[in-house]
Design an enzyme around this catalytic site. Structure first.
Site, PDB file in Angstrom:
ATOM      1  N   HIS A   1      51.335  51.284  61.743  1.00  0.00           N
ATOM      2  CA  HIS A   1      50.295  50.280  62.000  1.00  0.00           C
ATOM      3  C   HIS A   1      48.962  50.938  62.333  1.00  0.00           C
ATOM      4  O   HIS A   1      48.912  52.003  62.945  1.00  0.00           O
ATOM      5  CB  HIS A   1      50.715  49.314  63.107  1.00  0.00           C
ATOM      6  CG  HIS A   1      50.686  49.885  64.497  1.00  0.00           C
ATOM      7  ND1 HIS A   1      51.821  50.268  65.177  1.00  0.00           N
ATOM      8  CD2 HIS A   1      49.657  50.114  65.350  1.00  0.00           C
ATOM      9  CE1 HIS A   1      51.494  50.703  66.372  1.00  0.00           C
ATOM     10  NE2 HIS A   1      50.178  50.632  66.507  1.00  0.00           N
TER      11      HIS A   1
ATOM     12  N   GLU B   1      50.451  45.188  63.187  1.00  0.00           N
ATOM     13  CA  GLU B   1      51.850  45.565  63.139  1.00  0.00           C
ATOM     14  C   GLU B   1      52.441  45.339  61.743  1.00  0.00           C
ATOM     15  O   GLU B   1      51.835  44.656  60.903  1.00  0.00           O
ATOM     16  CB  GLU B   1      52.627  44.731  64.168  1.00  0.00           C
ATOM     17  CG  GLU B   1      52.057  44.766  65.587  1.00  0.00           C
ATOM     18  CD  GLU B   1      52.401  46.040  66.345  1.00  0.00           C
ATOM     19  OE1 GLU B   1      52.674  47.068  65.686  1.00  0.00           O
ATOM     20  OE2 GLU B   1      52.393  46.006  67.578  1.00  0.00           O
TER      21      GLU B   1
ATOM     22  N   ASP C   1      55.208  53.366  63.316  1.00  0.00           N
ATOM     23  CA  ASP C   1      55.644  52.404  62.297  1.00  0.00           C
ATOM     24  C   ASP C   1      54.553  52.136  61.266  1.00  0.00           C
ATOM     25  O   ASP C   1      54.647  51.199  60.472  1.00  0.00           O
ATOM     26  CB  ASP C   1      56.101  51.096  62.934  1.00  0.00           C
ATOM     27  CG  ASP C   1      55.001  50.395  63.744  1.00  0.00           C
ATOM     28  OD1 ASP C   1      53.854  50.916  63.768  1.00  0.00           O
ATOM     29  OD2 ASP C   1      55.285  49.351  64.356  1.00  0.00           O
TER      30      ASP C   1
ATOM     31  N   ASP D   1      40.399  47.381  69.373  1.00  0.00           N
ATOM     32  CA  ASP D   1      41.282  46.393  69.988  1.00  0.00           C
ATOM     33  C   ASP D   1      41.173  46.409  71.501  1.00  0.00           C
ATOM     34  O   ASP D   1      40.526  47.260  72.090  1.00  0.00           O
ATOM     35  CB  ASP D   1      42.740  46.634  69.560  1.00  0.00           C
ATOM     36  CG  ASP D   1      43.089  48.120  69.464  1.00  0.00           C
ATOM     37  OD1 ASP D   1      42.540  48.899  70.276  1.00  0.00           O
ATOM     38  OD2 ASP D   1      43.880  48.504  68.601  1.00  0.00           O
TER      39      ASP D   1
END
Length: 269
Positions: free
Chosen positions: A143, A148, A141, A72
């Site tokens: 991801h 996400e 979380d 990314d």
């Protein structure tokens, strides 16, 4: 799925580095048939990168015939910004190994047409025959990359809006100021990662324990994109004891038992 449990972050990093080096050496890549490696950023892979640099300098692995694709990149900050992932990779890894600059691929977060940039990236990966080994970390979380909670498990490279949790987590790299953190990024999709021939995730620290629990023991869900790895034929998670804090005792013992007898060549470098 394999779950490798090591006592601490240093051991996790060394195991991961040894595994990467062993896979590259096993492939015996050439300029015509390079080894294709997916690379993450963030704090989790830093120890692995340091260990790989050492292995490279010791002559135990070469990156000369390795092609990389990063996971990314932030949108809207200059490529040479101190917190761009371009800068991160060259500072912490690429400048210290024997990789050829033309073999490094990082998404352009400032592309005039982000949609076309993401399409080009996917096509270039396909042109190399896919990713041989995709490395990654995981967010608190759950991801992977910037996929996400709620991301499609078949998603491909695209632009994503970052959640508040991710922005807060990443603010430590931006003077602890959430206003300085980019709000969008270009990222490979869950489907892009799942299309790799093999995947290795590094999960470390108490703050990742809930994510690891959902990834290993929970059901497959777009709300915990790490859980998609349960469907991959060749997925490995290497975690430290701290990250295993929410696993069931039986789960922990099961993976420790089956790996105790596994003399993996990756640990023998």
């Amino acid at each position: 799925m394999r779950l490798i449990i090591e006592k601490d972050y240093d051991n996790v990093s060394q195991w991961a580095a040894n595994y990467v080096a062993a896979r590259i050496n096993e492939a015996n890549p050439t300029p015509e048939h390079p080894f294709v490696l997916g690379c993450p950023t963030g704090s989790s892979p830093l120890g692995m990168y340091r260990a790989l640099i050492k292995l490279n300098k010791e002559g135990k692995v070469s990156f000369r015939n390795v092609v990389t694709f990063n996971m990314d990149e932030y949108c809207g900050i200059p490529r040479d910004h101190e917190q761009s992932y371009y800068t991160f990779m060259w500072t912490n890894f690429f400048n210290q190994i024997d990789i050829l600059p033309e073999n490094v691929n990082i998404l352009n977060g400032n592309a005039e047409n982000p949609v076309e940039e993401c399409k080009r990236y996917e096509e270039k990966i396909k042109g190399y025959g896919g990713i041989d080994l995709f490395l990654g970390g995981v967010g608190p979380d759950g991801h992977i990359a910037f996929n996400e909670p709620g991301s499609s498990l078949t998603s491909r490279t695209r632009m994503k809006t970052l959640t508040t949790d991710t922005i807060i987590a990443n603010s430590r790299f931006f003077e602890n100021n959430v206003d300085l953190v980019p709000k969008t990024a270009l990222t490979v999709g869950v489907g892009t990662v799942m299309s790799a021939k093999s995947v290795l995730l590094i999960v470390n620290g108490h703050n990742k324990a809930r994510a690891l629990k959902h990834g290993v023991e929970g059901g497959i869900s777009q709300m915990w994109t790490i859980s998609a790895l349960q469907m991959h034929q060749h997925a490995i998670i290497v975690a430290d004891d701290a990250a295993c804090g929410e696993l069931k005792v039986d789960t922990y013992r099961y993976f420790k038992d089956i790996e105790a007898a596994n003399l993996d060549p990756a640990t023998q470098l």
